[in-house]
Write a protein that holds these residues in place. Sequence first.
Motif, PDB file in Angstrom:
ATOM      1  N   PHE A   1     -35.054  -8.636 -13.578  1.00 42.45           N
ATOM      2  CA  PHE A   1     -33.938  -8.016 -12.884  1.00 42.45           C
ATOM      3  C   PHE A   1     -33.506  -6.738 -13.602  1.00 42.45           C
ATOM      4  O   PHE A   1     -33.459  -6.699 -14.834  1.00 42.45           O
ATOM      5  CB  PHE A   1     -32.778  -8.999 -12.822  1.00 42.45           C
ATOM      6  CG  PHE A   1     -31.464  -8.390 -12.426  1.00 42.45           C
ATOM      7  CD1 PHE A   1     -30.484  -8.179 -13.385  1.00 42.45           C
ATOM      8  CD2 PHE A   1     -31.213  -8.027 -11.112  1.00 42.45           C
ATOM      9  CE1 PHE A   1     -29.261  -7.631 -13.035  1.00 42.45           C
ATOM     10  CE2 PHE A   1     -29.998  -7.464 -10.758  1.00 42.45           C
ATOM     11  CZ  PHE A   1     -29.020  -7.264 -11.723  1.00 42.45           C
ATOM     12  N   VAL A   2     -33.173  -5.715 -12.821  1.00 43.21           N
ATOM     13  CA  VAL A   2     -32.664  -4.462 -13.386  1.00 43.21           C
ATOM     14  C   VAL A   2     -31.229  -4.199 -12.919  1.00 43.21           C
ATOM     15  O   VAL A   2     -30.333  -4.011 -13.728  1.00 43.21           O
ATOM     16  CB  VAL A   2     -33.563  -3.280 -13.003  1.00 43.21           C
ATOM     17  CG1 VAL A   2     -32.956  -1.959 -13.489  1.00 43.21           C
ATOM     18  CG2 VAL A   2     -34.967  -3.455 -13.567  1.00 43.21           C
ATOM     19  N   ALA A   3     -31.032  -4.176 -11.594  1.00 44.73           N
ATOM     20  CA  ALA A   3     -29.707  -3.856 -11.063  1.00 44.73           C
ATOM     21  C   ALA A   3     -29.590  -4.340  -9.631  1.00 44.73           C
ATOM     22  O   ALA A   3     -30.599  -4.467  -8.925  1.00 44.73           O
ATOM     23  CB  ALA A   3     -29.452  -2.346 -11.120  1.00 44.73           C
ATOM     24  N   VAL A   4     -28.356  -4.580  -9.204  1.00 44.29           N
ATOM     25  CA  VAL A   4     -28.084  -5.016  -7.836  1.00 44.29           C
ATOM     26  C   VAL A   4     -26.783  -4.380  -7.367  1.00 44.29           C
ATOM     27  O   VAL A   4     -25.867  -4.160  -8.165  1.00 44.29           O
ATOM     28  CB  VAL A   4     -28.017  -6.553  -7.740  1.00 44.29           C
ATOM     29  CG1 VAL A   4     -26.933  -7.121  -8.638  1.00 44.29           C
ATOM     30  CG2 VAL A   4     -27.809  -7.016  -6.286  1.00 44.29           C
ATOM     31  N   ILE A   5     -26.726  -4.093  -6.071  1.00 40.68           N
ATOM     32  CA  ILE A   5     -25.519  -3.527  -5.472  1.00 40.68           C
ATOM     33  C   ILE A   5     -25.252  -4.229  -4.154  1.00 40.68           C
ATOM     34  O   ILE A   5     -26.181  -4.501  -3.378  1.00 40.68           O
ATOM     35  CB  ILE A   5     -25.666  -1.997  -5.284  1.00 40.68           C
ATOM     36  CG1 ILE A   5     -24.361  -1.360  -4.809  1.00 40.68           C
ATOM     37  CG2 ILE A   5     -26.827  -1.655  -4.348  1.00 40.68           C
ATOM     38  CD1 ILE A   5     -24.369   0.166  -4.882  1.00 40.68           C
TER      39      ILE A   5
ATOM     40  N   ILE B   1     -21.490  -4.548  -8.305  1.00 37.57           N
ATOM     41  CA  ILE B   1     -22.691  -4.052  -8.971  1.00 37.57           C
ATOM     42  C   ILE B   1     -22.907  -4.858 -10.242  1.00 37.57           C
ATOM     43  O   ILE B   1     -21.950  -5.249 -10.918  1.00 37.57           O
ATOM     44  CB  ILE B   1     -22.551  -2.546  -9.316  1.00 37.57           C
ATOM     45  CG1 ILE B   1     -22.601  -1.699  -8.033  1.00 37.57           C
ATOM     46  CG2 ILE B   1     -23.616  -2.101 -10.299  1.00 37.57           C
ATOM     47  CD1 ILE B   1     -22.345  -0.219  -8.260  1.00 37.57           C
ATOM     48  N   ASP B   2     -24.169  -5.089 -10.555  1.00 36.15           N
ATOM     49  CA  ASP B   2     -24.498  -5.778 -11.799  1.00 36.15           C
ATOM     50  C   ASP B   2     -25.754  -5.163 -12.379  1.00 36.15           C
ATOM     51  O   ASP B   2     -26.620  -4.675 -11.636  1.00 36.15           O
ATOM     52  CB  ASP B   2     -24.708  -7.272 -11.546  1.00 36.15           C
ATOM     53  CG  ASP B   2     -24.736  -8.077 -12.833  1.00 36.15           C
ATOM     54  OD1 ASP B   2     -25.242  -9.227 -12.806  1.00 36.15           O
ATOM     55  OD2 ASP B   2     -24.262  -7.569 -13.873  1.00 36.15           O
ATOM     56  N   TYR B   3     -25.846  -5.186 -13.697  1.00 32.18           N
ATOM     57  CA  TYR B   3     -27.003  -4.626 -14.396  1.00 32.18           C
ATOM     58  C   TYR B   3     -27.532  -5.611 -15.426  1.00 32.18           C
ATOM     59  O   TYR B   3     -26.776  -6.417 -15.983  1.00 32.18           O
ATOM     60  CB  TYR B   3     -26.615  -3.342 -15.142  1.00 32.18           C
ATOM     61  CG  TYR B   3     -26.169  -2.203 -14.281  1.00 32.18           C
ATOM     62  CD1 TYR B   3     -24.821  -1.932 -14.089  1.00 32.18           C
ATOM     63  CD2 TYR B   3     -27.104  -1.366 -13.665  1.00 32.18           C
ATOM     64  CE1 TYR B   3     -24.398  -0.869 -13.297  1.00 32.18           C
ATOM     65  CE2 TYR B   3     -26.691  -0.302 -12.876  1.00 32.18           C
ATOM     66  CZ  TYR B   3     -25.346  -0.062 -12.695  1.00 32.18           C
ATOM     67  OH  TYR B   3     -24.934   0.991 -11.907  1.00 32.18           O
ATOM     68  N   ALA B   4     -28.811  -5.481 -15.705  1.00 34.82           N
ATOM     69  CA  ALA B   4     -29.362  -6.169 -16.857  1.00 34.82           C
ATOM     70  C   ALA B   4     -28.784  -5.535 -18.115  1.00 34.82           C
ATOM     71  O   ALA B   4     -28.526  -4.328 -18.156  1.00 34.82           O
ATOM     72  CB  ALA B   4     -30.882  -6.056 -16.852  1.00 34.82           C
ATOM     73  N   ASP B   5     -28.596  -6.347 -19.141  1.00 33.99           N
ATOM     74  CA  ASP B   5     -28.034  -5.823 -20.384  1.00 33.99           C
ATOM     75  C   ASP B   5     -28.885  -4.689 -20.955  1.00 33.99           C
ATOM     76  O   ASP B   5     -28.360  -3.758 -21.570  1.00 33.99           O
ATOM     77  CB  ASP B   5     -27.920  -6.948 -21.416  1.00 33.99           C
ATOM     78  CG  ASP B   5     -26.818  -7.925 -21.084  1.00 33.99           C
ATOM     79  OD1 ASP B   5     -26.835  -9.040 -21.648  1.00 33.99           O
ATOM     80  OD2 ASP B   5     -25.939  -7.591 -20.260  1.00 33.99           O
TER      81      ASP B   5
ATOM     82  N   THR C   1     -27.958   3.713 -13.376  1.00 36.08           N
ATOM     83  CA  THR C   1     -26.899   3.603 -12.384  1.00 36.08           C
ATOM     84  C   THR C   1     -27.508   3.350 -11.016  1.00 36.08           C
ATOM     85  O   THR C   1     -28.367   4.122 -10.555  1.00 36.08           O
ATOM     86  CB  THR C   1     -26.057   4.887 -12.327  1.00 36.08           C
ATOM     87  OG1 THR C   1     -25.489   5.145 -13.611  1.00 36.08           O
ATOM     88  CG2 THR C   1     -24.924   4.744 -11.316  1.00 36.08           C
ATOM     89  N   ILE C   2     -27.055   2.285 -10.368  1.00 42.26           N
ATOM     90  CA  ILE C   2     -27.494   1.989  -9.007  1.00 42.26           C
ATOM     91  C   ILE C   2     -26.431   2.488  -8.038  1.00 42.26           C
ATOM     92  O   ILE C   2     -25.230   2.386  -8.306  1.00 42.26           O
ATOM     93  CB  ILE C   2     -27.768   0.481  -8.813  1.00 42.26           C
ATOM     94  CG1 ILE C   2     -28.446   0.228  -7.460  1.00 42.26           C
ATOM     95  CG2 ILE C   2     -26.506  -0.350  -8.976  1.00 42.26           C
ATOM     96  CD1 ILE C   2     -28.948  -1.213  -7.299  1.00 42.26           C
TER      97      ILE C   2
ATOM     98  N   TYR D   1     -30.499   3.964  -4.592  1.00 37.48           N
ATOM     99  CA  TYR D   1     -31.013   4.790  -5.685  1.00 37.48           C
ATOM    100  C   TYR D   1     -30.880   4.063  -7.012  1.00 37.48           C
ATOM    101  O   TYR D   1     -30.022   3.208  -7.195  1.00 37.48           O
ATOM    102  CB  TYR D   1     -30.234   6.100  -5.764  1.00 37.48           C
ATOM    103  CG  TYR D   1     -30.220   6.897  -4.489  1.00 37.48           C
ATOM    104  CD1 TYR D   1     -29.136   6.830  -3.613  1.00 37.48           C
ATOM    105  CD2 TYR D   1     -31.292   7.719  -4.143  1.00 37.48           C
ATOM    106  CE1 TYR D   1     -29.122   7.553  -2.432  1.00 37.48           C
ATOM    107  CE2 TYR D   1     -31.277   8.451  -2.966  1.00 37.48           C
ATOM    108  CZ  TYR D   1     -30.194   8.361  -2.118  1.00 37.48           C
ATOM    109  OH  TYR D   1     -30.188   9.087  -0.957  1.00 37.48           O
ATOM    110  N   LEU D   2     -31.742   4.453  -7.935  1.00 39.91           N
ATOM    111  CA  LEU D   2     -31.604   4.013  -9.314  1.00 39.91           C
ATOM    112  C   LEU D   2     -31.767   5.243 -10.197  1.00 39.91           C
ATOM    113  O   LEU D   2     -32.874   5.768 -10.340  1.00 39.91           O
ATOM    114  CB  LEU D   2     -32.645   2.955  -9.682  1.00 39.91           C
ATOM    115  CG  LEU D   2     -32.471   2.356 -11.072  1.00 39.91           C
ATOM    116  CD1 LEU D   2     -31.190   1.503 -11.128  1.00 39.91           C
ATOM    117  CD2 LEU D   2     -33.678   1.511 -11.465  1.00 39.91           C
ATOM    118  N   GLN D   3     -30.650   5.710 -10.725  1.00 45.39           N
ATOM    119  CA  GLN D   3     -30.678   6.832 -11.665  1.00 45.39           C
ATOM    120  C   GLN D   3     -30.929   6.272 -13.051  1.00 45.39           C
ATOM    121  O   GLN D   3     -30.157   5.450 -13.537  1.00 45.39           O
ATOM    122  CB  GLN D   3     -29.353   7.588 -11.628  1.00 45.39           C
ATOM    123  CG  GLN D   3     -29.279   8.740 -12.608  1.00 45.39           C
ATOM    124  CD  GLN D   3     -30.237   9.865 -12.279  1.00 45.39           C
ATOM    125  OE1 GLN D   3     -30.375  10.248 -11.115  1.00 45.39           O
ATOM    126  NE2 GLN D   3     -30.910  10.391 -13.288  1.00 45.39           N
TER     127      GLN D   3
END
Length: 123
Positions: free
Chosen positions: A47-51, A58-62, A69-70, A80-82
Amino acid sequence: QVRLVESGGGLVQAGGSLRLSCTLSRLTFSNYAMGWFRQAPGKDREFVAVISWSGGSIDYADSVKGRFTISRDNAKNTVYLQMNSLKPEDTAVYYCAADLKFRAVRSGTSDYWGQGTQVTVSS
C-alpha cells in the motif's frame, strides 16, 4: 470494459520528483475511492496511498508520509500521486486501484486495478 490507466512513471535521480496519474473509465469516478500501490522486484505489493471519493479522507504508508501526496480531480476522472524526495527504495511498479469502499482500497482488495507504471530511482 472498466479501465484504469496509469501514466507518469520513468527514471529519476534520488531526490527528484515524479507525478503519476491514473484515469478511470466506464465508471462514475466520483463514486470511487482511489489508491496507489507498488511492487518492487521480489517483494509483495504494498500500500502507498488512498483517497476517498470526496478527497476528505486520505491515508499514506509510513514510508511515504511527508514525501508523497495523493489528490484527485473528479472532473477529469483522474487521481494523482505527487512523489517528491524520491529514494532508490521507491523503485517499483506503481499500480492504481479503485473501489466503492475506502477500506477495500486501503486493504488492497479493490475491485479494479491498473496495469502499472514503472518508477525507477537511481542513486
